[in-house]
Design a protein around this motif. Structure first.
Motif, short mmCIF file in Angstrom:
data_model
loop_
_atom_site.label_atom_id
_atom_site.label_comp_id
_atom_site.label_asym_id
_atom_site.label_seq_id
_atom_site.Cartn_x
_atom_site.Cartn_y
_atom_site.Cartn_z
N ASN A 223 0.85 -1.18 0.00
CA ASN A 223 0.00 0.00 0.00
C ASN A 223 0.89 1.24 0.00
O ASN A 223 1.88 1.30 0.73
CB ASN A 223 -0.90 0.03 1.24
CG ASN A 223 -1.79 1.26 1.26
OD1 ASN A 223 -2.73 1.36 0.49
ND2 ASN A 223 -1.49 2.20 2.15
N ALA A 224 0.56 2.21 -0.82
CA ALA A 224 1.36 3.43 -0.94
C ALA A 224 0.68 4.60 -0.24
O ALA A 224 -0.54 4.79 -0.37
CB ALA A 224 1.59 3.77 -2.40
N ILE A 225 1.46 5.35 0.53
CA ILE A 225 0.99 6.58 1.17
C ILE A 225 1.79 7.73 0.58
O ILE A 225 3.00 7.85 0.82
CB ILE A 225 1.18 6.54 2.70
CG1 ILE A 225 0.42 5.36 3.30
CG2 ILE A 225 0.73 7.85 3.33
CD1 ILE A 225 0.67 5.18 4.79
N LYS A 226 1.14 8.57 -0.20
CA LYS A 226 1.82 9.69 -0.83
C LYS A 226 1.71 10.91 0.08
O LYS A 226 0.62 11.42 0.32
CB LYS A 226 1.22 9.98 -2.20
CG LYS A 226 1.39 8.85 -3.20
CD LYS A 226 0.80 9.19 -4.55
CE LYS A 226 1.00 8.04 -5.53
NZ LYS A 226 0.41 8.34 -6.86
N GLU A 227 2.85 11.37 0.58
CA GLU A 227 2.90 12.53 1.47
C GLU A 227 4.13 13.36 1.18
O GLU A 227 5.23 12.82 1.06
CB GLU A 227 2.96 12.08 2.94
CG GLU A 227 1.70 11.45 3.46
CD GLU A 227 1.80 11.07 4.93
OE1 GLU A 227 0.77 10.97 5.59
OE2 GLU A 227 2.95 10.89 5.42
N SER A 228 3.95 14.65 1.04
CA SER A 228 5.09 15.56 0.87
C SER A 228 4.80 16.81 1.69
O SER A 228 3.88 17.56 1.33
CB SER A 228 5.27 15.93 -0.60
OG SER A 228 5.51 14.80 -1.39
N PRO A 229 5.54 17.02 2.78
CA PRO A 229 6.62 16.22 3.34
C PRO A 229 6.09 14.97 4.03
O PRO A 229 4.86 14.77 4.08
CB PRO A 229 7.27 17.17 4.34
CG PRO A 229 6.13 18.03 4.79
CD PRO A 229 5.27 18.24 3.57
N LEU A 230 7.01 14.15 4.60
CA LEU A 230 6.57 12.94 5.29
C LEU A 230 7.47 12.61 6.46
O LEU A 230 8.60 13.06 6.55
CB LEU A 230 6.49 11.75 4.33
CG LEU A 230 7.74 11.10 3.72
CD1 LEU A 230 8.56 10.31 4.72
CD2 LEU A 230 7.32 10.15 2.59
N ALA A 231 6.92 11.77 7.36
CA ALA A 231 7.70 11.17 8.44
C ALA A 231 7.36 9.69 8.45
O ALA A 231 6.20 9.30 8.21
CB ALA A 231 7.37 11.80 9.78
#
Length: 344
Positions: A223-231
């Motif tokens: 499963n992909a979680i697209k986050e910008s920025p991310l932790a």
């Protein structure tokens, strides 16, 4: 671990054909490894089927099969033994901790937390004309804990769970595959979807576009979680994947919340790095005897193709330019030293 210890990390330039590079690394491993280290690595591969490992490598990364043949020659081992211990296919690995963050500018910050006696202590610049040149911290010499390639793709692994393992590749060799074969996030995500995964891991990634992503992987899907920025830390966050988490994820959750708070004030890069490489930070750990001590802190900058590295504590950060090393074929230094300070 009773008192301070100096941790030395070597920086090595690996050049040549895949076979030649494998032979070079095999010779280096044979020369520098203790009998205890070799026996420990052999033990991890005791249950591995060498033919299944060979088949999987041939399907997904045939160039690594060539590298392992060279490694076997350099080590004076049979290829079957190298496939069992170094292929990264279906082997047993202990849990490890990691915290990563990609800030608003696209810089990738990361701490690797583990036991120093099971740490390679190697940074490899792996040159190639047939796949992408990369810089990264090695695990079992042929795998990578984290790294960045010449296209600016940055990848780091985060252990989640090994209680319900499947048959497939373990994370360090997967990181190596991504760095060798993928130029951006889309290609890396696509490759992770088709690979067989032995354990549950997060892969935090960014590329030269400045975008970032976490791919949660398990033996039964991704499963992909697209986050910008991310932790990113050591637990799955998506509803679809939470069932794979370990029972106790409090420490991972605490690190994730702290890292997220760092994204709000728009800290300068030096200030951000201090939250990773300073022993007073909640992201820096000293429990080395229980496999949770900070061994390296690194900032990968995809746009500049630089890696800023700190080893343990009391280490002034050193900078390696992948672009300059590719051009000049030389290293500005060959070792980085830090100190391991045991906790109270």
């Amino acid at each position: 671990m009773r008192g301070e210890e100096v941790l030395k990390v070597s920086v090595l330039n690996i050049v040549g054909t895949d076979f030649q590079k494998g032979r070079q690394m095999g010779r280096e491993f044979k020369k520098t490894s203790t009998c205890t280290e070799i026996e420990a690595i052999k033990a991890f591969g005791n249950g591995v089927d060498a033919e299944k490992a060979r088949s999987a490598l041939s399907e997904f990364v045939p160039h690594l099969l060539e590298e392992m043949a060279g490694f076997a020659e350099g080590m004076d081992w049979e290829l079957e033994s190298v496939l069992k211990s170094f292929s990264g296919f279906d082997i047993e690995l202990p849990p490890m901790g990691c915290t990563a963050l990609v800030d608003h500018s696209g810089k990738y910050y990361r701490n690797y937390d583990f036991h120093h006696k099971l740490y390679d202590g190697r940074i490899f610049i792996n040159h190639s004309e047939d796949h992408y040149t990369s810089i990264g911290f090695s695990q079992h010499r042929l795998g990578r804990l984290d790294g960045m390639n010449e296209k600016g793709l940055v990848v780091g692994l985060h252990f989640v769970n090994s209680e319900r393992g499947g048959i497939g590749f373990v994370a360090p060799i997967i990181v190596r595959m991504l760095l060798d074969l993928c130029s951006n996030l889309d290609e890396a995500c696509e490759f992770l979807q088709v690979l067989p995964h032995k354990y549950c891991y997060n892969y935090s990634m960014t590329d030269a576009s400045g975008k970032s992503i976490i791919v949660e992987t398990s033996p039964q899907g991704c499963n992909a979680i697209k986050e910008s920025p991310l932790a990113c830390t050591n637990h799955f966050r998506s509803e679809a994947m939470r069932g794979w988490n370990r029972q106790n994820i409090i420490g991972s959750m605490n690190r994730w919340h702290y890292a997220n708070q760092l994204l709000e004030p728009f800290l300068k890069p030096r200030e951000m790095f201090q939250h990773f490489n300073q022993p007073t930070s909640p992201l820096f750990f000293k429990d080395y005897n229980h496999f949770f001590g900070t061994l390296h802190s690194v900032v990968y900058s995809p746009k500049e193709l630089t890696a800023t590295i700190s080893i343990g504590a009391k280490c002034e950060p050193r900078i390696l330019s992948l672009e300059k090393i590719i051009t000049d074929q030389t290293l500005p230094f060959t070792e980085i030293n830090g100190v391991l300070e045991p906790g109270e």
